[in-house]
Design a protein around this motif. Structure first.
Motif, PDB file in Angstrom:
ATOM      1  N   ALA A  71      37.288  26.924  40.971  1.00 20.45           N
ATOM      2  CA  ALA A  71      37.289  28.200  40.946  1.00 20.45           C
ATOM      3  C   ALA A  71      37.908  28.909  39.532  1.00 20.45           C
ATOM      4  O   ALA A  71      37.603  29.956  39.329  1.00 20.45           O
ATOM      5  CB  ALA A  71      37.813  28.765  42.289  1.00 20.45           C
ATOM      6  N   ALA A  72      39.178  28.129  39.493  1.00 22.35           N
ATOM      7  CA  ALA A  72      39.921  28.819  38.160  1.00 22.35           C
ATOM      8  C   ALA A  72      39.184  28.651  36.981  1.00 22.35           C
ATOM      9  O   ALA A  72      38.956  29.440  36.048  1.00 22.35           O
ATOM     10  CB  ALA A  72      41.170  27.803  37.946  1.00 22.35           C
ATOM     11  N   ALA A  73      38.372  27.269  36.776  1.00 22.84           N
ATOM     12  CA  ALA A  73      37.559  27.277  35.477  1.00 22.84           C
ATOM     13  C   ALA A  73      36.592  28.202  35.574  1.00 22.84           C
ATOM     14  O   ALA A  73      36.072  28.685  34.569  1.00 22.84           O
ATOM     15  CB  ALA A  73      36.990  25.816  35.532  1.00 22.84           C
ATOM     16  N   TRP A  74      35.746  28.529  36.738  1.00 23.60           N
ATOM     17  CA  TRP A  74      34.666  29.759  36.782  1.00 23.60           C
ATOM     18  C   TRP A  74      35.067  31.070  36.522  1.00 23.60           C
ATOM     19  O   TRP A  74      34.643  31.522  35.608  1.00 23.60           O
ATOM     20  CB  TRP A  74      34.158  29.523  38.432  1.00 23.60           C
ATOM     21  N   ILE A  75      36.219  31.193  37.251  1.00 21.26           N
ATOM     22  CA  ILE A  75      36.723  32.734  37.130  1.00 21.26           C
ATOM     23  C   ILE A  75      37.036  33.082  35.913  1.00 21.26           C
ATOM     24  O   ILE A  75      37.218  34.180  35.304  1.00 21.26           O
ATOM     25  CB  ILE A  75      37.971  33.190  38.177  1.00 21.26           C
ATOM     26  N   ALA A  76      37.583  32.305  35.072  1.00 19.30           N
ATOM     27  CA  ALA A  76      38.151  32.483  33.642  1.00 19.30           C
ATOM     28  C   ALA A  76      36.887  33.053  32.702  1.00 19.30           C
ATOM     29  O   ALA A  76      37.316  33.472  31.710  1.00 19.30           O
ATOM     30  CB  ALA A  76      38.635  31.023  33.107  1.00 19.30           C
ATOM     31  N   LYS A  77      35.713  32.537  33.063  1.00 18.84           N
ATOM     32  CA  LYS A  77      34.465  33.092  32.433  1.00 18.84           C
ATOM     33  C   LYS A  77      33.801  34.143  33.017  1.00 18.84           C
ATOM     34  O   LYS A  77      32.858  34.682  32.363  1.00 18.84           O
ATOM     35  CB  LYS A  77      33.544  31.796  32.165  1.00 18.84           C
ATOM     36  N   GLN A  78      34.425  34.840  33.977  1.00 17.55           N
ATOM     37  CA  GLN A  78      33.773  36.099  34.583  1.00 17.55           C
ATOM     38  C   GLN A  78      34.501  37.476  33.881  1.00 17.55           C
ATOM     39  O   GLN A  78      35.649  37.247  33.683  1.00 17.55           O
ATOM     40  CB  GLN A  78      33.909  35.791  35.819  1.00 17.55           C
ATOM     41  N   PRO A  79      33.671  38.482  33.837  1.00 13.91           N
ATOM     42  CA  PRO A  79      34.300  39.869  33.505  1.00 13.91           C
ATOM     43  C   PRO A  79      34.878  40.366  34.814  1.00 13.91           C
ATOM     44  O   PRO A  79      34.602  40.066  35.957  1.00 13.91           O
ATOM     45  CB  PRO A  79      32.936  40.510  33.342  1.00 13.91           C
ATOM     46  N   ALA A  80      35.915  41.054  34.615  1.00 12.30           N
ATOM     47  CA  ALA A  80      36.483  41.945  35.603  1.00 12.30           C
ATOM     48  C   ALA A  80      35.556  43.028  36.046  1.00 12.30           C
ATOM     49  O   ALA A  80      34.592  43.206  35.567  1.00 12.30           O
ATOM     50  CB  ALA A  80      37.773  42.700  34.895  1.00 12.30           C
ATOM     51  N   GLY A  81      36.115  43.439  37.283  1.00  9.22           N
ATOM     52  CA  GLY A  81      35.235  44.735  37.843  1.00  9.22           C
ATOM     53  C   GLY A  81      35.012  44.525  39.532  1.00  9.22           C
ATOM     54  O   GLY A  81      34.718  45.446  40.086  1.00  9.22           O
ATOM     55  N   ARG A  82      35.116  43.288  40.001  1.00 10.82           N
ATOM     56  CA  ARG A  82      35.058  43.337  41.450  1.00 10.82           C
ATOM     57  C   ARG A  82      35.874  42.112  41.859  1.00 10.82           C
ATOM     58  O   ARG A  82      36.003  41.138  40.943  1.00 10.82           O
ATOM     59  CB  ARG A  82      33.586  43.209  41.923  1.00 10.82           C
ATOM     60  N   LEU A  83      35.952  41.937  43.061  1.00 12.13           N
ATOM     61  CA  LEU A  83      36.632  40.765  43.781  1.00 12.13           C
ATOM     62  C   LEU A  83      35.571  39.589  43.699  1.00 12.13           C
ATOM     63  O   LEU A  83      34.436  39.823  44.640  1.00 12.13           O
ATOM     64  CB  LEU A  83      37.084  41.001  45.125  1.00 12.13           C
ATOM     65  N   SER A 143      45.673  41.428  55.324  1.00 11.38           N
ATOM     66  CA  SER A 143      45.209  42.437  56.204  1.00 11.38           C
ATOM     67  C   SER A 143      44.143  43.217  55.446  1.00 11.38           C
ATOM     68  O   SER A 143      43.962  42.913  54.237  1.00 11.38           O
ATOM     69  CB  SER A 143      46.149  43.303  56.441  1.00 11.38           C
ATOM     70  N   PRO A 144      43.238  43.894  55.858  1.00 16.85           N
ATOM     71  CA  PRO A 144      42.197  44.897  55.098  1.00 16.85           C
ATOM     72  C   PRO A 144      42.833  45.690  54.130  1.00 16.85           C
ATOM     73  O   PRO A 144      42.104  45.509  53.002  1.00 16.85           O
ATOM     74  CB  PRO A 144      41.582  45.700  56.301  1.00 16.85           C
ATOM     75  N   ASP A 145      44.025  46.233  54.140  1.00 16.16           N
ATOM     76  CA  ASP A 145      44.739  47.032  53.251  1.00 16.16           C
ATOM     77  C   ASP A 145      45.048  45.972  52.205  1.00 16.16           C
ATOM     78  O   ASP A 145      44.781  46.498  50.788  1.00 16.16           O
ATOM     79  CB  ASP A 145      45.861  47.504  53.634  1.00 16.16           C
ATOM     80  N   GLN A 146      45.510  44.931  52.496  1.00 18.69           N
ATOM     81  CA  GLN A 146      45.864  43.894  51.308  1.00 18.69           C
ATOM     82  C   GLN A 146      44.588  43.472  50.348  1.00 18.69           C
ATOM     83  O   GLN A 146      44.867  43.170  49.196  1.00 18.69           O
ATOM     84  CB  GLN A 146      46.741  42.875  51.836  1.00 18.69           C
ATOM     85  N   THR A 147      43.630  43.194  51.271  1.00 21.06           N
ATOM     86  CA  THR A 147      42.492  42.647  50.432  1.00 21.06           C
ATOM     87  C   THR A 147      41.990  43.885  49.750  1.00 21.06           C
ATOM     88  O   THR A 147      41.553  43.729  48.713  1.00 21.06           O
ATOM     89  CB  THR A 147      41.155  42.357  51.670  1.00 21.06           C
ATOM     90  N   ALA A 148      41.859  45.246  50.124  1.00 23.68           N
ATOM     91  CA  ALA A 148      41.444  46.250  49.342  1.00 23.68           C
ATOM     92  C   ALA A 148      42.486  46.340  48.004  1.00 23.68           C
ATOM     93  O   ALA A 148      41.932  46.842  47.001  1.00 23.68           O
ATOM     94  CB  ALA A 148      41.664  47.635  50.045  1.00 23.68           C
ATOM     95  N   ALA A 149      43.705  45.983  48.250  1.00 26.59           N
ATOM     96  CA  ALA A 149      44.425  46.061  47.006  1.00 26.59           C
ATOM     97  C   ALA A 149      44.373  44.956  45.965  1.00 26.59           C
ATOM     98  O   ALA A 149      44.270  45.252  44.787  1.00 26.59           O
ATOM     99  CB  ALA A 149      45.781  45.763  47.483  1.00 26.59           C
ATOM    100  N   LEU A 150      43.982  43.748  46.572  1.00 26.43           N
ATOM    101  CA  LEU A 150      43.033  42.663  45.611  1.00 26.43           C
ATOM    102  C   LEU A 150      42.016  43.339  44.937  1.00 26.43           C
ATOM    103  O   LEU A 150      41.635  43.120  43.815  1.00 26.43           O
ATOM    104  CB  LEU A 150      42.942  41.516  46.574  1.00 26.43           C
ATOM    105  N   GLU A 195      51.001  41.132  45.210  1.00 25.03           N
ATOM    106  CA  GLU A 195      51.879  41.846  44.139  1.00 25.03           C
ATOM    107  C   GLU A 195      51.520  40.926  43.023  1.00 25.03           C
ATOM    108  O   GLU A 195      51.665  41.529  41.682  1.00 25.03           O
ATOM    109  CB  GLU A 195      53.248  41.285  44.783  1.00 25.03           C
ATOM    110  N   ALA A 196      51.344  39.631  43.079  1.00 25.17           N
ATOM    111  CA  ALA A 196      51.081  38.661  41.900  1.00 25.17           C
ATOM    112  C   ALA A 196      49.876  39.121  41.313  1.00 25.17           C
ATOM    113  O   ALA A 196      49.681  39.053  39.942  1.00 25.17           O
ATOM    114  CB  ALA A 196      50.987  37.198  42.346  1.00 25.17           C
ATOM    115  N   ALA A 197      48.798  39.453  42.017  1.00 25.67           N
ATOM    116  CA  ALA A 197      47.499  39.937  41.378  1.00 25.67           C
ATOM    117  C   ALA A 197      47.581  41.233  40.600  1.00 25.67           C
ATOM    118  O   ALA A 197      46.910  41.297  39.423  1.00 25.67           O
ATOM    119  CB  ALA A 197      46.593  40.137  42.657  1.00 25.67           C
ATOM    120  N   ALA A 198      48.436  42.117  41.074  1.00 27.06           N
ATOM    121  CA  ALA A 198      48.648  43.358  40.343  1.00 27.06           C
ATOM    122  C   ALA A 198      49.544  43.059  38.960  1.00 27.06           C
ATOM    123  O   ALA A 198      49.112  43.660  38.126  1.00 27.06           O
ATOM    124  CB  ALA A 198      49.658  44.180  41.327  1.00 27.06           C
TER     125      ALA A 198
END
Length: 262
Positions: A242-254, A99-106, A79-82
């Motif tokens: 990971a936070a410092a790294w992900i802040a510089k990445q583009p959206a589009g995939r997990l 669960s697989p469904d929750q990972t898919a939602a992420l 929910e927080a990711a959304a």
């Protein structure tokens, strides 16, 4: 390196409190700009000198661009990711038991904002995942593969997300589908161990932060590869990195730990 703004969810919990402490102890690299807790539990956040609250959307409105770090529970993490996807804030999820469904939602939310997901934030454990496939291939099919994990008596899910990840790693190295070869429990008269099976056992007790052992049972010999975590700072340091790294990445995939280590 620029300072990474972070928002910690579950900031009074075991992992959340560790994240808060480490972020505040390293102001050259991290800035705690927000902290959240459940409704009725926010009084303990008053001294943090950042935006605090029990509603993520409200907090993120005051923390544009900050990375949300979440080690809470599966449903709240999804929910927080959304919510973060709607505001464009990057997210680090270290929650296990999805669960697989929750990972898919992420993954769906990751189309809109950068999301980093790892069931184990230990850098050492994730390096181990890159080494194990070579062992599997070189030892060959004569070796039976098993995984055992130990965690504290408060852990809710079993087997741990890390144990499952290790099992998936072993199965992948053998060219097998993990769900087809896994055995998460054994009880009663079950007959001989099938060839190719990967057993995963879970032990619970005391305050163990996290132990994982991969066994290679061969003819006349046994190899054991063990990873032990001494305290939660290991996971928190990995999550902040990971936070410092992900802040510089583009959206589009997990994104996963393997992406960062690469």
């Amino acid at each position: 390196m620029s300072v990474c703004d972070v928002v910690v969810m579950g900031a009074l919990g075991r992992m959340g409190a560790t994240l808060v402490r480490l972020a505040k102890a390293d102001p050259d690299n991290y800035r705690l700009v927000g902290a959240l807790e459940r409704s009725g539990c926010t009084a303990g956040l008053a001294g943090l000198e950042c935006v605090v609250g029990d509603d993520l959307a409200t907090v993120l409105a005051k923390c544009p661009g900050a990375v949300v770090i979440n080690f809470t529970a599966p449903a709240p993490s999804v929910e927080a990711a959304a919510v973060a996807a709607a505001t464009g804030n990057p997210v680090v999820v270290g929650t296990t038991g999805l669960s697989p469904d929750q990972t898919a939602a992420l993954a769906e939310s990751a189309k809109k904002t950068p999301i980093f997901f790892a069931p184990n934030m230990s850098v050492g454990l994730n390096v181990l995942l890159t080494v194990l496939p070579d062992l599997v291939r070189k030892l060959g099919p004569a070796y039976d593969l098993e995984v055992m994990e130990i965690h504290h008596n408060k852990k809710a899910d079993a087997p741990s997300g890390t144990a499952i990840k290790l099992g998936q790693c072993l199965a992948g190295a053998k060219g097998s589908d993990y769900d087809a070869v896994k055995r998460h429990s054994r009880d009663g008269i079950i007959g001989p161990r099938p060839a190719g099976e990967i057993g995963v056992a879970a032990l619970r007790g005391g305050d163990v932060v996290g132990d994982h052992t991969v066994y290679f049972f061969g003819p006349g010999e046994r190899i054991e590869v063990t990873h032990r975590v001494g305290n939660r700072e290991t996971f928190a340091q990995g999550a902040l990195r990971a936070a410092a790294w992900i802040a510089k990445q583009p959206a589009g995939r997990l994104y996963a730990m393997a992406d960062m280590l690469a």
